[in-house]
Write an enzyme that holds these catalytic residues in place. Structure first.
Site, PDB file in Angstrom:
ATOM      1  N   GLU A   8       0.860  -1.182   0.000  1.00 22.58           N
ATOM      2  CA  GLU A   8       0.000   0.000   0.000  1.00 22.58           C
ATOM      3  C   GLU A   8       0.894   1.228   0.000  1.00 22.58           C
ATOM      4  O   GLU A   8       1.797   1.343   0.842  1.00 22.58           O
ATOM      5  CB  GLU A   8      -0.919  -0.025   1.223  1.00 22.58           C
ATOM      6  CG  GLU A   8      -1.840  -1.239   1.193  1.00 22.58           C
ATOM      7  CD  GLU A   8      -2.573  -1.487   2.499  1.00 22.58           C
ATOM      8  OE1 GLU A   8      -3.751  -1.862   2.439  1.00 22.58           O
ATOM      9  OE2 GLU A   8      -1.961  -1.317   3.577  1.00 22.58           O
ATOM     10  N   ASP A 128     -15.989  -3.101  -0.282  1.00 20.65           N
ATOM     11  CA  ASP A 128     -15.438  -2.581   0.974  1.00 20.65           C
ATOM     12  C   ASP A 128     -16.594  -2.313   1.926  1.00 20.65           C
ATOM     13  O   ASP A 128     -17.443  -1.455   1.649  1.00 20.65           O
ATOM     14  CB  ASP A 128     -14.655  -1.294   0.710  1.00 20.65           C
ATOM     15  CG  ASP A 128     -13.493  -1.511  -0.253  1.00 20.65           C
ATOM     16  OD1 ASP A 128     -12.829  -2.547  -0.134  1.00 20.65           O
ATOM     17  OD2 ASP A 128     -13.265  -0.647  -1.123  1.00 20.65           O
TER      18      ASP A 128
END
Length: 247
Positions: A8, A128
């Site tokens: 990330e 999500d």
């Protein structure tokens, strides 16, 4: 089950977040390109890359992402701020293996289903989840979808996978996370990839026996050295069938 070593990026650095909080990232002082090459050298078949700057509409990591695509030595599944067909095609043309799309899918499911048909096996649907709702805009907005309705809306669209993240689940409550993921996997027409559930080899051992779970993202556990990539991949392999010994 496939293990996706996960990187990330925020401001050009490798980070991990706590429940999606961009204001307090954990920064890992490693070189992103060398880290990605290490994933390939360890034998990973794919890596997952999330660009947190792109999630916020900031393209400052673009050159680094392009360098990773060129030099990592393994295909990349890229997520973060891909909210139009043009952006998806831009990255596919740059050589990314798959694009991960969430926000665009919530606002225009038909366009994303069409994109998946045009690029079979290159589009991943991101689901999500925060407090039972599908989140959009980099986890900042709660949409009108429940996870179940969201997955169902795409029918048989040929996604490469469905990436499920339970944002608000306490990492200590693995049962709750597995319940959400396995419930969606039962309904999905594409293989499900689990995100945010692997802290140890034991978690991988539990996850690999859930039906229709094709893979898991492993990020924080690799960076803090709780588990090595080699250990994760070995644990994810199916257990060998017992063989009778003939005397």
């Amino acid at each position: 089950m496939m293990i996706y070593p996960t990187m990330e990026l925020l401001d050009g650095r490798c980070v991990t977040l706590d429940k999606g909080n961009l204001d307090a990232p954990m920064i890992w002082h490693v070189d992103p390109v060398e880290t990605a090459k290490g994933f390939a050298e360890a034998g990973a078949e794919w890596m997952h890359l999330t660009d947190f700057n792109a999630l916020q509409g900031d393209s400052s990591n673009q050159d680094l992402v392009e360098e990773l695509i060129r030099t990592a030595g393994l295909p990349i599944q890229l997520g973060g701020g891909i909210r139009s067909r043009e952006q998806a095609e831009f990255w596919i043309e740059k050589g990314v293996g798959r694009v991960v799309i969430g926000t665009m899918a919530a606002y225009d499911p038909a366009a994303v289903a069409e994109l998946a048909k045009y690029y079979p096996d290159q589009v991943v649907l991101a689901v999500d989840v925060w407090q039972g709702q599908v989140m959009t805009e980099g986890w900042r907005k709660s949409g009108a979808w429940t996870p179940e309705a969201f997955v169902k809306a795409f029918g048989n669209a040929p996604f490469a996978g469905i990436l499920v993240t339970d944002i608000d689940s306490d990492m200590s409550d693995l049962d709750a996370q597995l319940g959400l993921i396995s419930g969606l996997a039962e309904q999905a027409h594409s293989p499900v990839i689990a995100s945010g559930v692997v802290r140890s080899k034991d978690d991988i051992s539990r996850l690999k026996y859930l039906p229709n779970i094709s893979g898991a993202l492993v990020g924080r556990a690799l960076f803090n050295k709780t588990i090595t990539l080699e250990e994760a991949m070995e644990t994810a392999q199916p257990n060998p069938e017992p063989v009778a010994e003939f005397l």
